[in-house]
Design an enzyme around this catalytic site. Structure first.
Site, PDB file in Angstrom:
ATOM      1  N   PHE A 137       0.833  -1.200   0.000  1.00 22.51           N
ATOM      2  CA  PHE A 137       0.000   0.000   0.000  1.00 22.51           C
ATOM      3  C   PHE A 137       0.871   1.255   0.000  1.00 22.51           C
ATOM      4  O   PHE A 137       1.878   1.318   0.706  1.00 22.51           O
ATOM      5  CB  PHE A 137      -0.882   0.049   1.252  1.00 22.51           C
ATOM      6  CG  PHE A 137      -1.862  -1.077   1.381  1.00 22.51           C
ATOM      7  CD1 PHE A 137      -3.107  -1.019   0.769  1.00 22.51           C
ATOM      8  CD2 PHE A 137      -1.549  -2.200   2.144  1.00 22.51           C
ATOM      9  CE1 PHE A 137      -4.022  -2.048   0.910  1.00 22.51           C
ATOM     10  CE2 PHE A 137      -2.451  -3.243   2.285  1.00 22.51           C
ATOM     11  CZ  PHE A 137      -3.696  -3.164   1.668  1.00 22.51           C
ATOM     12  N   ASP A 138       0.448   2.248  -0.765  1.00 24.63           N
ATOM     13  CA  ASP A 138       0.971   3.594  -0.590  1.00 24.63           C
ATOM     14  C   ASP A 138       0.310   4.165   0.666  1.00 24.63           C
ATOM     15  O   ASP A 138      -0.671   3.616   1.180  1.00 24.63           O
ATOM     16  CB  ASP A 138       0.631   4.430  -1.822  1.00 24.63           C
ATOM     17  CG  ASP A 138       1.103   5.871  -1.713  1.00 24.63           C
ATOM     18  OD1 ASP A 138       2.110   6.127  -1.017  1.00 24.63           O
ATOM     19  OD2 ASP A 138       0.449   6.748  -2.308  1.00 24.63           O
ATOM     20  N   GLY A 139       0.823   5.285   1.155  1.00 26.94           N
ATOM     21  CA  GLY A 139       0.265   5.885   2.366  1.00 26.94           C
ATOM     22  C   GLY A 139      -0.805   6.919   2.077  1.00 26.94           C
ATOM     23  O   GLY A 139      -2.005   6.628   2.086  1.00 26.94           O
ATOM     24  N   LYS A 237       9.807   4.282  -6.414  1.00 25.93           N
ATOM     25  CA  LYS A 237       9.374   3.088  -5.680  1.00 25.93           C
ATOM     26  C   LYS A 237       9.687   1.795  -6.418  1.00 25.93           C
ATOM     27  O   LYS A 237       9.664   0.715  -5.831  1.00 25.93           O
ATOM     28  CB  LYS A 237       7.871   3.165  -5.390  1.00 25.93           C
ATOM     29  CG  LYS A 237       7.489   4.336  -4.501  1.00 25.93           C
ATOM     30  CD  LYS A 237       5.994   4.352  -4.204  1.00 25.93           C
ATOM     31  CE  LYS A 237       5.620   5.543  -3.311  1.00 25.93           C
ATOM     32  NZ  LYS A 237       4.185   5.572  -2.970  1.00 25.93           N
ATOM     33  N   ASP A 252      -1.787   6.068  -5.577  1.00 29.73           N
ATOM     34  CA  ASP A 252      -2.600   7.099  -6.224  1.00 29.73           C
ATOM     35  C   ASP A 252      -1.819   7.866  -7.287  1.00 29.73           C
ATOM     36  O   ASP A 252      -2.407   8.680  -8.005  1.00 29.73           O
ATOM     37  CB  ASP A 252      -3.151   8.082  -5.184  1.00 29.73           C
ATOM     38  CG  ASP A 252      -2.056   8.917  -4.546  1.00 29.73           C
ATOM     39  OD1 ASP A 252      -2.195  10.158  -4.491  1.00 29.73           O
ATOM     40  OD2 ASP A 252      -1.049   8.343  -4.090  1.00 29.73           O
TER      41      ASP A 252
END
Length: 274
Positions: A137-139, A237, A252
Site C-alpha cells: 500500500f501507498d500511504g 518506488k 494514487d
C-alpha cells in the site's frame, strides 16, 4: 466486450458469506491473458470472437496479471481452513465476465486446467502456490486520507513537514483502502507472524525522519500491523517493489504505477479525490 458484465456462477461452487468474507472481484481479462481475443473482438466483432472461443474451448488461456494474486489469496484460505474448517472469515473471489455461456466455456476450462475451479467463482480446493500473499500500500490518499497531500500542493514540502509535526499526535483520516487493509489485517491476525500466509507493506514517498512518525502512530491507533514500512523520501518506488515482488501494489500516483509496471509488478491506481 462492451456489454454489461455479469457474474457467471457454477452451481457446484458455494460462495462465502458476504457479511463475513472479504469479497474480491476480478474480470476474466485480469485473471487470464485475453489480449489477442480482445483484439479479435474489436477487429472482427462479437460473432467471430464467439466462434474463436468455441473453437479453442479446450485450449487453456495463458495466466493474466491478476492470476498470481488470486492463487495467493486462495493459498491464504487454504492455510486458514487447515486450522479451522468452519472458518468463514475468508477471501471470496468472484471472476466477472461478459462472455456468453457458449464462449465462456473456454474460461471455465482454463480455470480447470490451472487447478482453480470449474466456474467463474473460485473454490478453495485448488493447488495453491507455496508463497504468501504480498500486498503493498501507498500511504497518503490510499491507506490514509489526502489531507497532507493537499497541504503539500498548497504550501510545498516545508509546509507539509510543519503540518505533520504540528499534527503528530493526531491520527490521520481514513483513505479509500483503509477498510480493505483492516479486513486483510483481521485475517492475518489468525496466524503467528512466522506462519502468516499474508505479508503487507507500506511504501510511501514520505520521509521517515520528518513525516514517518505520524504514519506509524496512525497505524498503531488503528491496530493495523504492517510487516515492513519503507519511507522513500521521494525516491522512485520501482526498485523496492522489484525486491518485494508483491502480488498487488496500490498507489494514487500514476508515475508510481508506471514505475511498478516497468519492473513487472501488478498495480492498481487509486484515483485521488482532489
Amino acid at each position: 466486450m462492451t456489454e454489461p458484465e455479469s457474474t457467471v456462477i457454477n452451481p457446484d461452487v458455494k460462495q462465502k458469506d458476504p457479511s463475513e468474507a472479504l469479497v474480491i472481484a476480478v474480470t476474466t481479462r485480469a485473471i487470464f491473458n485475453l489480449e489477442e481475443e480482445h483484439k479479435l473482438y474489436l477487429e472482427k466483432g462479437k460473432e467471430e470472437y464467439a466462434r474463436h472461443q468455441q473453437a479453442n474451448q479446450d485450449k487453456p488461456l495463458p495466466p493474466g496479471t491478476a492470476f498470481a494474486f488470486i492463487q495467493a489469496a486462495q493459498y491464504v484460505n487454504e492455510k486458514i481452513l487447515e486450522s479451522n474448517l468452519a472458518e468463514k472469515d475468508l477471501f471470496d473471489i468472484l471472476v466477472l465476465s461478459n462472455n456468453s455461456p457458449e464462449s465462456g466455456v473456454r474460461i471455465i476450462n482454463s480455470a480447470k486446467h490451472y487447478g482453480v475451479s470449474a466456474a467463474l467463482v473460485f473454490q478453495q480446493e485448488v493447488q495453491a502456490p507455496s508463497t504468501p500473499l504480498r500486498v503493498v500500500f501507498d500511504g497518503d490518499a490510499v491507506l490514509f486520507s489526502d489531507e497532507t497531500d493537499q497541504v503539500f500542493q498548497e504550501q510545498g514540502l516545508e509546509g507539509a513537514v510543519r503540518y505533520e509535526r504540528a499534527m503528530e499526535a493526531v491520527p490521520m483520516g481514513e483513505g479509500p483502502l483503509k477498510a480493505f487493509a483492516m479486513h486483510l489485517g483481521k485475517i492475518r491476525k489468525k496466524f503467528s507472524q512466522e506462519k502468516s500466509p499474508i505479508r503487507t507493506y507500506l511504501v510511501t514517498a514520505r520521509s521517515g525522519r520528518d513525516m514517518g512518525v505520524r504514519a506509524i502512530k496512525t497505524l498503531q491507533e488503528w491496530g493495523l500491523a504492517i510487516d515492513e514500512a519503507f519511507f522513500m523520501d521521494g525516491a522512485p518506488k520501482g526498485p523496492i517493489l522489484a525486491q518485494i515482488q508483491p502480488h498487488i501494489f496500490f498507489d494514487d500516483g500514476l508515475h508510481n504505477i508506471q514505475g511498478a509496471q516497468d519492473v513487472g509488478v501488478p498495480s492498481a491506481w487509486v484515483p485521488s479525490c482532489y
